[in-house]
Write an enzyme that holds these catalytic residues in place. Structure first.
Site, PDB file in Angstrom:
ATOM      1  CG  ASN A 208      -0.230  -0.066   2.510  1.00 47.40           C
ATOM      2  OD1 ASN A 208       0.479   0.862   2.867  1.00 47.40           O
ATOM      3  ND2 ASN A 208      -0.371  -1.159   3.244  1.00 47.40           N
ATOM      4  CG  ASP A 276      -7.334  -4.808   5.659  1.00 42.61           C
ATOM      5  OD1 ASP A 276      -7.043  -4.702   6.861  1.00 42.61           O
ATOM      6  OD2 ASP A 276      -7.781  -3.869   4.977  1.00 42.61           O
ATOM      7  N   PRO A 303      -4.037 -11.293  10.734  1.00 44.20           N
ATOM      8  CG  PRO A 303      -2.199 -11.785  12.064  1.00 44.20           C
ATOM      9  CD  PRO A 303      -2.725 -11.927  10.671  1.00 44.20           C
ATOM     10  CB  ILE A 305      -1.223  -6.227  15.102  1.00 40.74           C
ATOM     11  CG1 ILE A 305      -0.773  -7.113  13.930  1.00 40.74           C
ATOM     12  CG2 ILE A 305      -0.179  -6.225  16.197  1.00 40.74           C
ATOM     13  CD1 ILE A 305       0.393  -6.565  13.135  1.00 40.74           C
TER      14      ILE A 305
HETATM   15  O1  C5P Z   1      -9.076  -1.776  10.371  1.00 42.09           O
HETATM   16  P1  C5P Z   1      -8.082  -0.743   9.931  1.00 42.09           P
HETATM   17  O2  C5P Z   1      -7.002  -1.292   9.051  1.00 42.09           O
HETATM   18  O3  C5P Z   1      -8.687   0.511   9.391  1.00 42.09           O
HETATM   19  O4  C5P Z   1      -7.397  -0.295  11.300  1.00 42.09           O
HETATM   20  C1  C5P Z   1      -6.324   0.572  11.339  1.00 42.09           C
HETATM   21  C2  C5P Z   1      -5.611   0.414  12.635  1.00 42.09           C
HETATM   22  O5  C5P Z   1      -5.463  -0.950  12.983  1.00 42.09           O
HETATM   23  C3  C5P Z   1      -4.194   0.951  12.567  1.00 42.09           C
HETATM   24  O6  C5P Z   1      -3.840   1.406  13.849  1.00 42.09           O
HETATM   25  C4  C5P Z   1      -3.389  -0.284  12.160  1.00 42.09           C
HETATM   26  O7  C5P Z   1      -2.043  -0.170  12.537  1.00 42.09           O
HETATM   27  C5  C5P Z   1      -4.111  -1.353  12.921  1.00 42.09           C
HETATM   28  N1  C5P Z   1      -4.096  -2.674  12.273  1.00 42.09           N
HETATM   29  C6  C5P Z   1      -3.389  -3.716  12.820  1.00 42.09           C
HETATM   30  N2  C5P Z   1      -3.423  -4.941  12.218  1.00 42.09           N
HETATM   31  C7  C5P Z   1      -4.144  -5.164  11.099  1.00 42.09           C
HETATM   32  C8  C5P Z   1      -4.871  -4.110  10.524  1.00 42.09           C
HETATM   33  C9  C5P Z   1      -4.825  -2.867  11.128  1.00 42.09           C
HETATM   34  O8  C5P Z   1      -2.720  -3.510  13.830  1.00 42.09           O
HETATM   35  N3  C5P Z   1      -4.146  -6.357  10.539  1.00 42.09           N
END
Ligand code: C5P
Length: 399
Positions: A208, A276, A303, A305
């Site tokens: 990304n 994702d 996962p 995190i």
């Molecule tokens: O669900 P989304 O990707 O919008 O969420 C963003 C937040 O979740 C950010 O803080 C990102 O670092 C964290 N995140 C994560 N692990 C993932 C997806 C997002 O820690 N697999």
């Protein structure tokens, strides 16, 4: 930077001990007074003569050195410094420290000291990842010991991974940060940053547009306030900040493992743009064009995190901060995200291409907490980071 500071440098046994010579030089260049202690194993790698010649003082070598016992004794030696720095720290020396053993000069000093202790580990990657070493590290952290490194990279033994001694200039930066004694001194904070790369085959990946700029700026601002920062970075396009413990990862799964290994921490800031999905059908050979049509990729969800750490039943950081990159209904979406993820704060921003925020130098964020939504004016990413670090510092003061 370090003038007037007295550092008791314990040099453990390991091939990286040669770097301690440059470390002495650099600490002295910054104005520090260095009193070296060489373990028996350390003497196998650097000579007492080279250490004392560089330090300009005699090197302390053995517990039962009667002269120094009579002159000042190991208790006094362990307490006269402003910081006890162990570099390189071997697995064995850390095990002794964790157990409270005192069967040579170095371990006795470490048990007798009432001075802050900083450790720069160096060992083979398997020794570093071994559960016994990780247990000892967790114990030492709980005892208030701070860490710098280890770095990831190629090792003298030919293996690759975490276990390399931090570079002397990185150790000096960590020592300087320790003495800056900002409001976050003694606090350990994990910061994730950058994108992740999810391989399709050995040459292709899904990625990304995250540059890692905001996460890097947050880590730098936290270091400036005196925090010990573990910076877990995907393949970012900006250089990592100085004075952090850097863990480089590529994939979301590696990032998750690095976060797990970095816990416990007082706070965690998840600024990474984690992919994702990962490709489950990733090939270990380069996919070829074929007459049979396009390759079929299958995906699995990575996962989350942030969500996992926010819901840890034990060892959850006191403050967990997530980021939300949204393109519409920013406050509504980010407020829902905060609840869904279980984190304390969400730093939300509008990353619609027209804002120029993703990959740009400025950010306009909304801080979502249990107190509601607070809009910050558009400002450079560094200024957002400074403001966020200050808020984190205040929050940890009362946690
Ligand atoms: O669900 P989304 O990707 O919008 O969420 C963003 C937040 O979740 C950010 O803080 C990102 O670092 C964290 N995140 C994560 N692990 C993932 C997806 C997002 O820690 N697999």
């Amino acid at each position: 930077m370090l003038s007037g500071k007295h550092i008791l440098l314990i040099i453990g046994g390991g091939i990286a001990a040669y770097k301690s010579l440059e470390l002495i030089r650099r600490l002295q260049d910054q104005g520090a007074k260095v009193t070296p202690v060489l373990t028996r194993a350390g003497e196998e790698f650097v000579t007492p003569l080279s250490v004392s010649a560089l330090a300009g003082v005699a090197v302390h070598r053995d517990l039962f050195d009667l002269t120094s016992e009579a002159e000042m004794g190991h208790i006094q030696l362990s307490r006269s410094a402003d910081l006890v720095l162990v570099a390189p720290a071997t697995a064995d020396l850390m095990a002794k420290m964790a157990q409270g053993l005192a069967n040579d000069l170095a371990s006795t000093l470490l048990l007798a000291t009432d001075t802050p202790v900083m450790v720069a580990p160096a060992m083979n990657v398997r020794m570093w990842t071994h559960p016994a070493t990780q247990r000892n590290i967790a114990q030492l952290r709980a005892d208030g010991v701070t860490f710098v490194g280890p770095n990831e990279g190629g090792m003298a033994c030919g293996e690759f991974g975490p276990g390399r001694l931090s570079e002397p200039h990185e150790i000096v930066d960590a020592v300087a940060a320790h003495f800056r004694a900002g409001p976050l001194a003694g606090k350990r904070i994990i910061v994730t940053s950058g994108p992740t790369h999810e391989p399709i085959d050995p040459v292709r990946y899904i990625a990304n547009r995250s540059s890692g700029a905001q996460g890097t700026a947050v880590a730098r601002a936290l270091v400036d306030l005196g925090a010990e920062v573990v910076f877990i970075s995907g393949p970012a396009s900006v250089a990592p900040p100085k004075g952090v413990t850097l863990v480089r990862v590529e994939t979301a799964l590696q990032m998750q493992e690095a976060v797990r290994a970095a816990l416990p921490a007082d706070a965690a800031v998840f600024a990474a743009a984690v992919a994702d999905w990962r490709v489950t059908s990733a090939s270990d050979r380069k996919l070829k064009k074929s007459k049979d049509g396009l390759p079929e990729l299958s995906f699995a969800e990575n996962p989350d995190i942030l969500k996992t750490v926010s819901h840890l039943p034990e060892g959850r950081p006191a403050l967990v901060v997530g980021f939300a990159a949204e393109t519409n209904d920013v406050v509504e979406n980010a407020t829902a995200k905060r609840l869904r993820k279980g984190c304390d704060w969400i730093v939300a921003n509008d990353v619609s291409p027209s804002t120029g925020i993703m990959g740009g130098s400025e950010n306009a964020v909304i801080l979502i907490s249990d107190q509601g939504a607070e809009s910050w004016p558009r400002m450079p990413k560094e200024a957002v980071a400074t403001r966020l670090a200050e808020r984190i510092s205040t929050a940890l003061l009362y946690s």
